[in-house]
Design an enzyme around this catalytic site. Sequence first.
Site, PDB file in Angstrom:
ATOM      1  N   ASP A   1      35.833  42.403  42.542  1.00  0.00           N
ATOM      2  CA  ASP A   1      35.672  41.026  43.007  1.00  0.00           C
ATOM      3  C   ASP A   1      37.031  40.340  42.845  1.00  0.00           C
ATOM      4  OD1 ASP A   1      33.025  41.748  43.156  1.00  0.00           O
ATOM      5  OD2 ASP A   1      32.276  40.120  41.891  1.00  0.00           O
TER       6      ASP A   1
ATOM      7  N   HIS B   1      36.431  49.810  40.553  1.00  0.00           N
ATOM      8  CA  HIS B   1      35.696  50.964  41.070  1.00  0.00           C
ATOM      9  C   HIS B   1      36.532  51.700  42.109  1.00  0.00           C
ATOM     10  CE1 HIS B   1      31.700  49.429  39.542  1.00  0.00           C
ATOM     11  NE2 HIS B   1      32.421  48.310  39.522  1.00  0.00           N
TER      12      HIS B   1
ATOM     13  N   SER C   1      43.177  39.776  36.149  1.00  0.00           N
ATOM     14  CA  SER C   1      44.473  40.372  36.400  1.00  0.00           C
ATOM     15  C   SER C   1      44.597  40.733  37.874  1.00  0.00           C
ATOM     16  CB  SER C   1      44.706  41.590  35.509  1.00  0.00           C
ATOM     17  OG  SER C   1      46.069  41.950  35.521  1.00  0.00           O
TER      18      SER C   1
END
Length: 274
Positions: free
Chosen positions: A79, A138, A240
């Site tokens: 996200d 992921h 980050s």
Amino acid sequence: MKQHFTSALSQTFGRFASKEHGRIFQNMINRTYVRAMGLDMSDFEPPESYPSLNALFTRKFRHKRSFSHDPLDMISPCDSLITECGAINEDLALQIKGMSYSVDGVLGEGISSDSKKSIRNGTFVNFYLSPRDYHRYHAPIDMQVLHAVHIPGKLYPVNIPSLKKQVNLFIENERVILECLSAQGKRFFLILVGALNVGEMEVSFEPRIRTNSVLTPSQYSYRDLYLSKGDDFGCFRMGSTIVMLCEKEMLELGISTGHNVRFGQIIARLTSSR
């Protein structure tokens, strides 16, 4: 190299975030953070179920998020906000509009010159994870991991104001570089960039990588390490950035600078030729 003051600050915050402060006080911390940052907790357990702030940062989905299983669809690994994306111009990619960085520089000395050359004039995407975002990452496609390189460094903030003023931010900051191959044999890199208050970048398949603590570079090679699209392979301990660098003609982007994306969303289409 000596520890930079940003690393010391991040370690201090990391100790606070990792500490379990007792149920009542911890619940107050968690709920305050959720409200202040505007976290959407609809896919996760309630804030009071996490024993520390770090546990809240690195929360996992209550139910798996669905995504396309078409092998040619690339999904977002996280996200995030797309702060920049587009074509690599020879060795240069955009940090932010008007400010470029060297692809060779961000990959460092642990990546071979031939591997660096393979992404000249390729494609890049910068994913910025804010403190309100889901912090796990992921695999964006079915992929083979060839190498992992840890480069210690500074931990400057990676938000938009910092991107605009700090030259070579992605090169200065600590990072973990994964050199990968697609199922079509195309080379690409996923670069996990540390930032202020990111006490740790976890790479689940490589526990020897210890970020914001070890001050010497390290690198690891693999023969048969494969990740399937959607596999969870680690997390940031705060917001980050992930930088993705892809070989020329590996994919066609379906997103633009300024887009907010979610893990599982289709962001590109892979070319089918090897």
